[in-house]
Design a protein around this motif. Structure first.
Motif, PDB file in Angstrom:
ATOM      1  N   PHE A   1       0.835  -1.209   0.000  1.00 46.81           N
ATOM      2  CA  PHE A   1       0.000   0.000   0.000  1.00 46.81           C
ATOM      3  C   PHE A   1       0.871   1.260   0.000  1.00 46.81           C
ATOM      4  CE2 PHE A   1      -4.519  -1.207   1.564  1.00 46.81           C
ATOM      5  CZ  PHE A   1      -4.613  -2.113   0.527  1.00 46.81           C
ATOM      6  N   VAL A   2       1.901   1.226   0.826  1.00 49.51           N
ATOM      7  CA  VAL A   2       2.820   2.371   0.866  1.00 49.51           C
ATOM      8  C   VAL A   2       3.509   2.513  -0.497  1.00 49.51           C
ATOM      9  CG1 VAL A   2       4.915   3.298   1.929  1.00 49.51           C
ATOM     10  CG2 VAL A   2       3.189   2.158   3.350  1.00 49.51           C
ATOM     11  N   TRP A   3       3.932   1.358  -1.024  1.00 50.43           N
ATOM     12  CA  TRP A   3       4.622   1.346  -2.322  1.00 50.43           C
ATOM     13  C   TRP A   3       3.694   1.817  -3.457  1.00 50.43           C
ATOM     14  CZ3 TRP A   3       9.373   1.944  -2.922  1.00 50.43           C
ATOM     15  CH2 TRP A   3      10.066   1.562  -4.079  1.00 50.43           C
ATOM     16  N   GLY A   4       2.404   1.544  -3.279  1.00 53.87           N
ATOM     17  CA  GLY A   4       1.422   1.994  -4.273  1.00 53.87           C
ATOM     18  C   GLY A   4       1.313   3.506  -4.318  1.00 53.87           C
ATOM     19  N   ALA A   5       1.716   4.144  -3.225  1.00 46.53           N
ATOM     20  CA  ALA A   5       1.671   5.607  -3.161  1.00 46.53           C
ATOM     21  C   ALA A   5       2.994   6.229  -3.580  1.00 46.53           C
ATOM     22  CB  ALA A   5       1.288   6.051  -1.753  1.00 46.53           C
ATOM     23  N   VAL A   6       4.099   5.592  -3.182  1.00 48.12           N
ATOM     24  CA  VAL A   6       5.402   6.232  -3.409  1.00 48.12           C
ATOM     25  C   VAL A   6       6.350   5.417  -4.296  1.00 48.12           C
ATOM     26  CG1 VAL A   6       5.254   7.374  -1.156  1.00 48.12           C
ATOM     27  CG2 VAL A   6       6.509   5.224  -1.338  1.00 48.12           C
ATOM     28  N   GLY A   7       5.881   4.262  -4.758  1.00 45.97           N
ATOM     29  CA  GLY A   7       6.775   3.345  -5.467  1.00 45.97           C
ATOM     30  C   GLY A   7       7.090   3.714  -6.903  1.00 45.97           C
ATOM     31  N   THR A   8       7.623   2.749  -7.637  1.00 48.13           N
ATOM     32  CA  THR A   8       8.011   2.984  -9.029  1.00 48.13           C
ATOM     33  C   THR A   8       6.757   3.131  -9.906  1.00 48.13           C
ATOM     34  OG1 THR A   8       8.121   0.596  -9.391  1.00 48.13           O
ATOM     35  CG2 THR A   8      10.173   1.693  -8.775  1.00 48.13           C
ATOM     36  N   LYS A   9       6.967   3.619 -11.102  1.00 51.56           N
ATOM     37  CA  LYS A   9       5.890   4.013 -12.006  1.00 51.56           C
ATOM     38  C   LYS A   9       4.724   3.012 -12.103  1.00 51.56           C
ATOM     39  CE  LYS A   9       5.245   5.536 -16.770  1.00 51.56           C
ATOM     40  NZ  LYS A   9       5.916   5.640 -18.077  1.00 51.56           N
ATOM     41  N   TYR A  10       5.037   1.762 -12.447  1.00 53.13           N
ATOM     42  CA  TYR A  10       3.961   0.796 -12.704  1.00 53.13           C
ATOM     43  C   TYR A  10       3.421   0.159 -11.428  1.00 53.13           C
ATOM     44  CZ  TYR A  10       5.535   1.546 -17.415  1.00 53.13           C
ATOM     45  OH  TYR A  10       5.873   2.142 -18.601  1.00 53.13           O
ATOM     46  N   ALA A  11       4.057   0.475 -10.308  1.00 51.70           N
ATOM     47  CA  ALA A  11       3.602  -0.073  -9.031  1.00 51.70           C
ATOM     48  C   ALA A  11       2.563   0.829  -8.384  1.00 51.70           C
ATOM     49  CB  ALA A  11       4.794  -0.251  -8.093  1.00 51.70           C
ATOM     50  N   ARG A  12       2.415   2.022  -8.921  1.00 49.98           N
ATOM     51  CA  ARG A  12       1.550   3.018  -8.274  1.00 49.98           C
ATOM     52  C   ARG A  12       0.066   2.801  -8.530  1.00 49.98           C
ATOM     53  NH1 ARG A  12       4.245   8.745  -7.326  1.00 49.98           N
ATOM     54  NH2 ARG A  12       6.389   8.043  -7.054  1.00 49.98           N
ATOM     55  N   PHE A  13      -0.723   3.108  -7.503  1.00 50.85           N
ATOM     56  CA  PHE A  13      -2.181   3.002  -7.614  1.00 50.85           C
ATOM     57  C   PHE A  13      -2.695   3.841  -8.786  1.00 50.85           C
ATOM     58  CE2 PHE A  13      -1.996   2.502  -2.771  1.00 50.85           C
ATOM     59  CZ  PHE A  13      -1.910   1.126  -2.867  1.00 50.85           C
TER      60      PHE A  13
ATOM     61  N   TYR B   1      -6.952  -5.433  -6.059  1.00 48.24           N
ATOM     62  CA  TYR B   1      -7.537  -4.760  -4.890  1.00 48.24           C
ATOM     63  C   TYR B   1      -8.407  -5.726  -4.094  1.00 48.24           C
ATOM     64  CZ  TYR B   1      -5.931  -0.278  -6.703  1.00 48.24           C
ATOM     65  OH  TYR B   1      -5.144   0.752  -7.144  1.00 48.24           O
ATOM     66  N   ASN B   2      -9.132  -6.578  -4.815  1.00 53.36           N
ATOM     67  CA  ASN B   2      -9.970  -7.575  -4.150  1.00 53.36           C
ATOM     68  C   ASN B   2      -9.129  -8.518  -3.291  1.00 53.36           C
ATOM     69  OD1 ASN B   2     -11.973  -9.666  -3.632  1.00 53.36           O
ATOM     70  ND2 ASN B   2     -11.058 -10.751  -5.340  1.00 53.36           N
ATOM     71  N   ILE B   3      -8.023  -9.000  -3.842  1.00 56.13           N
ATOM     72  CA  ILE B   3      -7.182  -9.939  -3.098  1.00 56.13           C
ATOM     73  C   ILE B   3      -6.571  -9.251  -1.866  1.00 56.13           C
ATOM     74  CG2 ILE B   3      -4.990 -11.235  -3.184  1.00 56.13           C
ATOM     75  CD1 ILE B   3      -5.809 -12.229  -5.954  1.00 56.13           C
TER      76      ILE B   3
END
Lengths: 191, 83
Positions: free
Chosen positions: A64-76, A113-115
């Motif tokens: 979740f943290v990585w989805g906010a601050v991570g690399t390009k394709y990892a972001r929400f 997101y479901n998982i």
């Protein structure tokens, strides 16, 4: 900058893009392993079950943290939770559109997101079962079990989706989650 | 001194009011009987069900949680899991 590093994959004209960073891959396979261990291998009454549960929830937390601050394709932001887009993607598939998504496609995003949400529900109810307040309370146990059953259904759909999309898009998705690279056939439009 | 007396009284009195669960302790051969016995001992019964012909009961007392298995034949605790 390895993110958009393009290289020849050996297939004529196919492009190979680094999409999944090491943390995304590590979290993916660790979560898969923790689900396998807790669901099938480990004694559900034991301490190990509890600790693996904490690890699974922790992995989702880090993601979740990585989805906010991570690399390009990892972001929400590149794979928003959008049921309408998922539906559109589904109709596009039925029409034979073979666009490649570099991050998760809209249907895949819904599943991801479901998982994650399901793992959190399982973790939370599991934690509750160990507290004095909720120990032996039936609805908590039922919720834990139902959520786990739902997780199994979700994983089956997820694996089915990966197999189907590998066939549809021509991008070997399992390999991409191992080495991080999506190999995109030359004739495909990238989204 | 007062403390000593209290401790002495407690040590003497406690066997008469056994409230600690132990394996082989007889609780009863019926569900209702076992539930009542546990409740009388100060345990809060959370869940009870039949499991492979044994009575399985989840109880709590204070900060302690137990899963108690009672044989319907002997009425004894066959398995006691502190959780």
């Amino acid at each position: 900058m390895p993110m958009n590093n393009t290289m020849n994959s050996g297939h004529s004209g196919a492009r190979s893009l680094v999409v999944w960073d090491p943390l995304v891959r590590l979290i993916h396979w660790s979560l898969a392993l923790s689900i396998l261990l807790n669901g099938v291998v480990v004694d559900e009454d034991g301490n190990l079950h509890k600790w693996i549960g904490y690890v699974a929830v922790g992995l989702v937390g880090v993601r979740f943290v990585w989805g906010a601050v991570g690399t390009k394709y990892a972001r929400f932001s590149v794979f928003p939770l959008n049921p309408v887009a998922a539906l559109k993607h589904l109709t596009a598939i039925l029409k034979g559109v073979d666009t490649v998504h570099l991050s998760h496609n809209p249907l895949g995003a819904l599943m991801v997101y479901n998982i994650w949400a399901t793992v959190i529900v399982i973790g939370l109810t599991g934690y509750m079962m160990g507290t004095i307040r909720f120990f032996g309370i039936e609805w908590v146990e039922k919720a834990h079990e139902i959520a786990f059953s739902w997780l199994l259904v979700s994983i089956a759909l997820h694996v089915g989706g990966v197999i189907f999309d590998t066939w549809r898009s021509g991008v070997p998705l399992v390999r991409a989650m191992i080495n991080g690279r999506k190999r995109i056939p030359k004739d495909r439009t990238v989204n | 001194m007062k403390k000593m007396i209290i401790l002495g009284v407690l040590a003497f009195a406690s066997p008469a009011f056994a409230t600690e669960l132990t394996t082989n302790m007889v609780l009863g051969t019926g569900m209702a009987e076992v539930q009542k016995k546990l409740t009388d001992m100060g345990y809060q019964v959370r869940k009870s069900e039949m499991e492979h012909g044994d009575i399985e009961i989840y109880v709590v007392k204070g900060s302690k949680k137990f899963e108690v298995y009672v044989s319907m034949e002997t009425g004894k605790i066959t398995r006691l899991k502190s959780r």
